[in-house]
Design a protein around this motif. Structure first.
Motif, PDB file in Angstrom:
ATOM      1  N   LEU A  45       0.729  -1.272  -0.062  1.00 19.71           N
ATOM      2  CA  LEU A  45       0.028  -0.048   0.097  1.00 19.71           C
ATOM      3  C   LEU A  45       0.970   1.407  -0.056  1.00 19.71           C
ATOM      4  CD1 LEU A  45      -2.781  -0.910   2.459  1.00 19.71           C
ATOM      5  CD2 LEU A  45      -3.017  -0.867  -0.164  1.00 19.71           C
ATOM      6  N   SER A  46       1.899   1.114   0.721  1.00 20.71           N
ATOM      7  CA  SER A  46       2.778   2.371   0.688  1.00 20.71           C
ATOM      8  C   SER A  46       3.409   2.658  -0.598  1.00 20.71           C
ATOM      9  CB  SER A  46       3.859   2.280   1.666  1.00 20.71           C
ATOM     10  OG  SER A  46       3.423   1.978   3.197  1.00 20.71           O
ATOM     11  N   LEU A  47       3.715   1.658  -1.257  1.00 22.26           N
ATOM     12  CA  LEU A  47       4.442   1.673  -2.719  1.00 22.26           C
ATOM     13  C   LEU A  47       3.392   2.277  -3.619  1.00 22.26           C
ATOM     14  CD1 LEU A  47       6.832  -1.487  -2.775  1.00 22.26           C
ATOM     15  CD2 LEU A  47       7.569   0.967  -2.881  1.00 22.26           C
ATOM     16  N   LEU A  48       2.286   1.537  -3.517  1.00 25.21           N
ATOM     17  CA  LEU A  48       1.131   2.167  -4.436  1.00 25.21           C
ATOM     18  C   LEU A  48       0.605   3.530  -4.131  1.00 25.21           C
ATOM     19  CD1 LEU A  48      -0.896   0.994  -6.418  1.00 25.21           C
ATOM     20  CD2 LEU A  48      -2.681   0.499  -4.474  1.00 25.21           C
ATOM     21  N   ALA A  49       0.855   3.998  -2.992  1.00 27.54           N
ATOM     22  CA  ALA A  49       0.639   5.453  -2.518  1.00 27.54           C
ATOM     23  C   ALA A  49       1.253   6.642  -3.114  1.00 27.54           C
ATOM     24  CB  ALA A  49       0.639   5.653  -1.110  1.00 27.54           C
ATOM     25  N   GLY A  65       5.253   4.698   6.278  1.00 26.29           N
ATOM     26  CA  GLY A  65       4.341   3.591   6.096  1.00 26.29           C
ATOM     27  C   GLY A  65       5.560   2.483   5.540  1.00 26.29           C
ATOM     28  N   LEU A  66       6.227   2.862   4.201  1.00 26.96           N
ATOM     29  CA  LEU A  66       7.132   1.910   3.767  1.00 26.96           C
ATOM     30  C   LEU A  66       8.285   1.617   4.722  1.00 26.96           C
ATOM     31  CD1 LEU A  66       8.098   0.363   1.399  1.00 26.96           C
ATOM     32  CD2 LEU A  66       9.194   2.598   0.527  1.00 26.96           C
ATOM     33  N   GLY A  99       5.330  12.101   3.160  1.00 23.63           N
ATOM     34  CA  GLY A  99       5.966  11.761   4.368  1.00 23.63           C
ATOM     35  C   GLY A  99       5.302  10.565   5.017  1.00 23.63           C
ATOM     36  N   VAL A 100       3.853  10.509   4.929  1.00 28.86           N
ATOM     37  CA  VAL A 100       3.201   9.293   5.658  1.00 28.86           C
ATOM     38  C   VAL A 100       3.549   8.000   4.924  1.00 28.86           C
ATOM     39  CG1 VAL A 100       1.043   8.506   6.278  1.00 28.86           C
ATOM     40  CG2 VAL A 100       1.417  10.673   6.667  1.00 28.86           C
TER      41      VAL A 100
END
Length: 358
Positions: free
Chosen positions: A215-219, A258-259, A253-254
């Motif tokens: 999800l972090s990479l997708l963000a 997360g990553l 930043g978030v």
């Protein structure tokens, strides 16, 4: 703590690859294909990821190794400035040869000493080092005062005041922000996140680390896709201002935090599984060399492309080749120059710095 910090090493690798994606657009512009690669602008978040990593690493340094502020500042200087000087001077020579024009000596000197500037420095990737130097200065002052436990509070305060300067003044009072030499940079939010991740790392070990990483990479591309239409020229700015700039820093930043939390959790649950790819670790080792040199490598390739006249239809193979060449150059530079230099300076500190009694 694991000295290797494989999760942080992986984050460095991802960050530098993201930076390469956004900057390789210079070659696309050389063949008139910039619109084909505009979606790669999410790579701008690679710098945010680097800043969060720095917040984590400086917390490790302050907590475990370098409480002597003189040693801290000297190590940071030796780690950053000599390599930065080399690549800045290479870029200076290349610019003089190609442009055959006069160069502003004062501007070059400010750039060489990473003095905070309103405009981009001579070697433009040095803009992020200006923010890093300010952050290191804050850490060093707190080490001097033996008050490193207040690092998160100081960063949060500077970020809050920075919102007033960089968001409230331009958006609500129609006035430009006053020049703060990056002391009130909105990027302090990224450094703060890294500090907080380190502080609460034992509580942030998540069993769902695969989902968090995905999800972090997708963000990153999702955030860029949302923000790009709001910025003039369809380019995310390096110096965020206004409400949009604040949203950019908060969201990237978030996502970066997360990553790192996902990678950190993966390291605790399955270190041999997710960090087994040696090339990724090698790129992480060479990330500083790659960050400083890739712009020069891409410029040489773009200049060659212009001279040869390669058609735009070959843009994607060309970009992949350019990224590969940049990585190979940085790996060779790291092995032959940077790593031996780091070992030499490391030995000097081990022989001159007395070990603590406890």
């Amino acid at each position: 703590m694991n000295k290797k910090l494989s999760s942080i090493q992986a984050a460095r690798t991802i960050a530098i690859l993201m930076v390469l994606l956004v900057h390789v657009g210079a070659i696309a512009r050389a063949v008139g294909a910039q619109q084909q690669v505009i979606f790669l602008d999410f790579g701008s978040a690679g710098v945010d990821l680097f800043f969060v990593v720095s917040g984590f690493i400086m917390s490790v340094v302050a907590a475990e190794r370098e409480r002597n502020p003189t040693v801290f500042f000297t190590k940071r200087f030796l780690r950053i400035f000599p390599m930065y000087w080399i690549f800045t001077l290479v870029w200076l020579v290349m610019s003089v040869i190609v442009d055959r024009g006069a160069t502003d000596g004062e501007f070059v000197l400010r750039s060489l000493f990473i003095w905070p500037q309103f405009e981009l420095p001579y070697l433009f990737v040095g803009w992020s080092l200006e923010h890093e130097i300010i952050f290191y200065g804050i850490v060093g002052v707190l080490l001097t005062l033996r008050a490193e436990q207040y690092l998160a509070v100081i960063l949060a305060t500077l970020f809050a005041v920075g919102i007033a300067n960089h968001v409230a003044l331009p958006d609500f009072f129609d006035r430009p922000p006053f020049w703060d030499y990056h002391l009130l940079s909105l990027y302090h939010f990224d450094f703060l996140l890294g500090v907080l991740i380190f502080r609460f790392r034992h509580r942030l070990i998540l069993k769902q680390w695969r989902t968090v990483i995905f999800l972090s990479l997708l963000a990153f591309p999702a955030i860029a896709y949302f923000l790009l239409p709001f910025f003039e020229g369809a380019v995310l700015p390096t110096q965020p201002e206004g409400a949009l700039g604040l949203v950019r820093v908060l969201t990237f930043g978030v996502a970066s935090a997360g990553l790192i939390i996902g990678l950190w959790s993966a390291e605790q649950y399955s270190p041999s599984h997710i960090f087994a790819w040696s090339l990724a670790n090698r790129i992480g080792d060479a990330s500083f060399s790659l960050y400083l040199s890739h712009h020069i490598v891409f410029a040489v390739i773009a200049y060659t492309v212009l001279k040869i006249g390669i058609p735009a239809v070959f843009i994607w193979p060309l970009l992949l080749i350019a990224i590969g060449v940049a990585i190979l150059f940085s790996l060779a530079w790291y092995d032959k120059i940077e790593a031996p230099y780091n070992r030499m300076t490391g030995r000097a500190f081990r022989t001159t710095t007395p070990r603590p009694a406890t």
